[in-house]
Scaffold this motif. Structure first.
Motif, PDB file in Angstrom:
ATOM      1  N   LYS A 155       0.837  -1.205   0.000  1.00 38.52           N
ATOM      2  CA  LYS A 155       0.000   0.000   0.000  1.00 38.52           C
ATOM      3  C   LYS A 155       0.872   1.255   0.000  1.00 38.52           C
ATOM      4  O   LYS A 155       0.567   2.233  -0.671  1.00 38.52           O
ATOM      5  N   LEU A 156       1.941   1.211   0.752  1.00 42.76           N
ATOM      6  CA  LEU A 156       2.858   2.341   0.827  1.00 42.76           C
ATOM      7  C   LEU A 156       3.506   2.583  -0.532  1.00 42.76           C
ATOM      8  O   LEU A 156       3.594   3.729  -0.994  1.00 42.76           O
ATOM      9  N   GLN A 157       3.918   1.514  -1.182  1.00 43.05           N
ATOM     10  CA  GLN A 157       4.530   1.641  -2.500  1.00 43.05           C
ATOM     11  C   GLN A 157       3.518   2.165  -3.520  1.00 43.05           C
ATOM     12  O   GLN A 157       3.844   3.022  -4.339  1.00 43.05           O
ATOM     13  N   GLN A 158       2.284   1.674  -3.452  1.00 44.95           N
ATOM     14  CA  GLN A 158       1.235   2.132  -4.364  1.00 44.95           C
ATOM     15  C   GLN A 158       0.946   3.616  -4.139  1.00 44.95           C
ATOM     16  O   GLN A 158       0.799   4.385  -5.091  1.00 44.95           O
ATOM     17  N   LEU A 159       0.881   4.014  -2.886  1.00 39.49           N
ATOM     18  CA  LEU A 159       0.631   5.413  -2.544  1.00 39.49           C
ATOM     19  C   LEU A 159       1.761   6.313  -3.053  1.00 39.49           C
ATOM     20  O   LEU A 159       1.521   7.376  -3.626  1.00 39.49           O
ATOM     21  N   LEU A 160       3.000   5.874  -2.872  1.00 45.35           N
ATOM     22  CA  LEU A 160       4.146   6.641  -3.372  1.00 45.35           C
ATOM     23  C   LEU A 160       4.128   6.754  -4.893  1.00 45.35           C
ATOM     24  O   LEU A 160       4.445   7.809  -5.442  1.00 45.35           O
ATOM     25  N   GLN A 161       3.735   5.680  -5.571  1.00 45.78           N
ATOM     26  CA  GLN A 161       3.659   5.728  -7.033  1.00 45.78           C
ATOM     27  C   GLN A 161       2.594   6.719  -7.495  1.00 45.78           C
ATOM     28  O   GLN A 161       2.803   7.459  -8.454  1.00 45.78           O
ATOM     29  N   GLU A 162       1.450   6.735  -6.820  1.00 45.34           N
ATOM     30  CA  GLU A 162       0.380   7.670  -7.183  1.00 45.34           C
ATOM     31  C   GLU A 162       0.831   9.113  -6.984  1.00 45.34           C
ATOM     32  O   GLU A 162       0.614   9.969  -7.840  1.00 45.34           O
ATOM     33  N   ILE A 163       1.472   9.374  -5.857  1.00 46.84           N
ATOM     34  CA  ILE A 163       1.941  10.733  -5.577  1.00 46.84           C
ATOM     35  C   ILE A 163       3.042  11.128  -6.558  1.00 46.84           C
ATOM     36  O   ILE A 163       3.069  12.251  -7.053  1.00 46.84           O
ATOM     37  N   ALA A 164       3.938  10.193  -6.872  1.00 42.33           N
ATOM     38  CA  ALA A 164       5.021  10.485  -7.809  1.00 42.33           C
ATOM     39  C   ALA A 164       4.475  10.765  -9.209  1.00 42.33           C
ATOM     40  O   ALA A 164       4.949  11.668  -9.903  1.00 42.33           O
ATOM     41  N   SER A 165       3.466  10.001  -9.614  1.00 44.77           N
ATOM     42  CA  SER A 165       2.889  10.248 -10.944  1.00 44.77           C
ATOM     43  C   SER A 165       2.162  11.591 -10.983  1.00 44.77           C
ATOM     44  O   SER A 165       2.216  12.307 -11.991  1.00 44.77           O
ATOM     45  N   LEU A 186      -0.613  24.495 -10.349  1.00 44.11           N
ATOM     46  CA  LEU A 186       0.318  23.402 -10.646  1.00 44.11           C
ATOM     47  C   LEU A 186       1.560  23.461  -9.769  1.00 44.11           C
ATOM     48  O   LEU A 186       2.068  22.417  -9.334  1.00 44.11           O
ATOM     49  N   GLU A 187       2.057  24.662  -9.498  1.00 39.38           N
ATOM     50  CA  GLU A 187       3.214  24.790  -8.599  1.00 39.38           C
ATOM     51  C   GLU A 187       2.864  24.294  -7.209  1.00 39.38           C
ATOM     52  O   GLU A 187       3.654  23.599  -6.569  1.00 39.38           O
ATOM     53  N   THR A 188       1.673  24.634  -6.732  1.00 38.64           N
ATOM     54  CA  THR A 188       1.223  24.185  -5.416  1.00 38.64           C
ATOM     55  C   THR A 188       1.073  22.671  -5.388  1.00 38.64           C
ATOM     56  O   THR A 188       1.499  22.008  -4.437  1.00 38.64           O
ATOM     57  N   THR A 189       0.479  22.114  -6.437  1.00 38.21           N
ATOM     58  CA  THR A 189       0.300  20.662  -6.518  1.00 38.21           C
ATOM     59  C   THR A 189       1.643  19.954  -6.508  1.00 38.21           C
ATOM     60  O   THR A 189       1.832  18.961  -5.798  1.00 38.21           O
ATOM     61  N   TYR A 190       2.583  20.471  -7.290  1.00 35.68           N
ATOM     62  CA  TYR A 190       3.909  19.859  -7.363  1.00 35.68           C
ATOM     63  C   TYR A 190       4.616  19.917  -6.009  1.00 35.68           C
ATOM     64  O   TYR A 190       5.183  18.930  -5.538  1.00 35.68           O
ATOM     65  N   LYS A 191       4.556  21.087  -5.363  1.00 32.00           N
ATOM     66  CA  LYS A 191       5.213  21.256  -4.067  1.00 32.00           C
ATOM     67  C   LYS A 191       4.583  20.331  -3.022  1.00 32.00           C
ATOM     68  O   LYS A 191       5.287  19.652  -2.273  1.00 32.00           O
ATOM     69  N   ASN A 192       3.244  20.282  -2.999  1.00 37.44           N
ATOM     70  CA  ASN A 192       2.562  19.433  -2.030  1.00 37.44           C
ATOM     71  C   ASN A 192       2.855  17.955  -2.265  1.00 37.44           C
ATOM     72  O   ASN A 192       3.021  17.194  -1.304  1.00 37.44           O
ATOM     73  N   SER A 193       2.910  17.538  -3.526  1.00 44.27           N
ATOM     74  CA  SER A 193       3.213  16.143  -3.832  1.00 44.27           C
ATOM     75  C   SER A 193       4.599  15.777  -3.325  1.00 44.27           C
ATOM     76  O   SER A 193       4.789  14.711  -2.730  1.00 44.27           O
ATOM     77  N   ASN A 194       5.563  16.647  -3.569  1.00 39.43           N
ATOM     78  CA  ASN A 194       6.922  16.371  -3.084  1.00 39.43           C
ATOM     79  C   ASN A 194       6.972  16.331  -1.560  1.00 39.43           C
ATOM     80  O   ASN A 194       7.649  15.477  -0.982  1.00 39.43           O
ATOM     81  N   GLU A 195       6.263  17.247  -0.907  1.00 36.02           N
ATOM     82  CA  GLU A 195       6.235  17.244   0.564  1.00 36.02           C
ATOM     83  C   GLU A 195       5.600  15.969   1.100  1.00 36.02           C
ATOM     84  O   GLU A 195       6.082  15.393   2.077  1.00 36.02           O
ATOM     85  N   HIS A 196       4.523  15.521   0.453  1.00 40.26           N
ATOM     86  CA  HIS A 196       3.866  14.289   0.907  1.00 40.26           C
ATOM     87  C   HIS A 196       4.786  13.080   0.720  1.00 40.26           C
ATOM     88  O   HIS A 196       4.835  12.203   1.591  1.00 40.26           O
ATOM     89  N   MET A 197       5.496  13.028  -0.403  1.00 40.08           N
ATOM     90  CA  MET A 197       6.416  11.907  -0.611  1.00 40.08           C
ATOM     91  C   MET A 197       7.518  11.904   0.442  1.00 40.08           C
ATOM     92  O   MET A 197       7.856  10.856   0.990  1.00 40.08           O
ATOM     93  N   GLU A 198       8.073  13.075   0.734  1.00 35.21           N
ATOM     94  CA  GLU A 198       9.115  13.148   1.752  1.00 35.21           C
ATOM     95  C   GLU A 198       8.591  12.739   3.111  1.00 35.21           C
ATOM     96  O   GLU A 198       9.261  12.016   3.856  1.00 35.21           O
ATOM     97  N   ALA A 199       7.373  13.166   3.439  1.00 37.53           N
ATOM     98  CA  ALA A 199       6.786  12.815   4.729  1.00 37.53           C
ATOM     99  C   ALA A 199       6.563  11.312   4.844  1.00 37.53           C
ATOM    100  O   ALA A 199       6.819  10.705   5.883  1.00 37.53           O
ATOM    101  N   ILE A 200       6.074  10.715   3.759  1.00 36.88           N
ATOM    102  CA  ILE A 200       5.830   9.267   3.779  1.00 36.88           C
ATOM    103  C   ILE A 200       7.146   8.507   3.902  1.00 36.88           C
ATOM    104  O   ILE A 200       7.246   7.538   4.660  1.00 36.88           O
TER     105      ILE A 200
END
Length: 119
Positions: A7-17, A100-114
């Motif tokens: 699940k963690l890997q799937q979640l990371l893939q979704e956020i990365a995409s 888009l800048e906000t989405t990109y920044k938030n996605s990166n922050e979420h990946m780092e947090a996970i």
């Protein structure tokens, strides 16, 4: 409660995409904004050049593959309308860029947090 690795890997893939898509769209929006700014500058330059022309100078407007004789005030009116359209489109593109800048920044922050929490 720990999240299973799958699940963690799937979640990371979704956020990365999502981040990759946002990054790709950022490039497209920036290119569109540059094109609109260039178009706006061209309209301004054309108007400046037309101001320097004498009053009776024949001018032509491009229509498809041909040119039609028209008056300077008509072309200036057309340029003013196109300039307003450019401003509106630039405002919309600016909003899209911010999103888009906000989405990109938030996605990166979420990946780092996970990764910090899960790794």
């Amino acid at each position: 409660m720990a999240i299973p690795n799958e699940k963690l890997q799937q979640l990371l893939q979704e956020i990365a995409s999502k981040a990759a898509f946002a990054e790709q769209q950022l490039g497209i929006v920036r290119a569109q904004m540059a094109a609109k700014k260039r178009e706006s500058r061209m309209l301004l330059l054309s108007n400046t050049e037309m101001d320097a022309l004498p009053g009776g100078t024949p001018v032509y407007s491009g229509v498809g593959k041909m040119f039609v004789a028209t008056t300077i005030p008509d072309i200036k009116t057309q340029h003013a309308k196109e300039g307003e359209d450019c401003k509106k489109e630039l405002a919309n593109l600016d909003k899209k860029l911010h999103y888009l800048e906000t989405t990109y920044k938030n996605s990166n922050e979420h990946m780092e947090a996970i990764l910090k929490r899960g790794g």
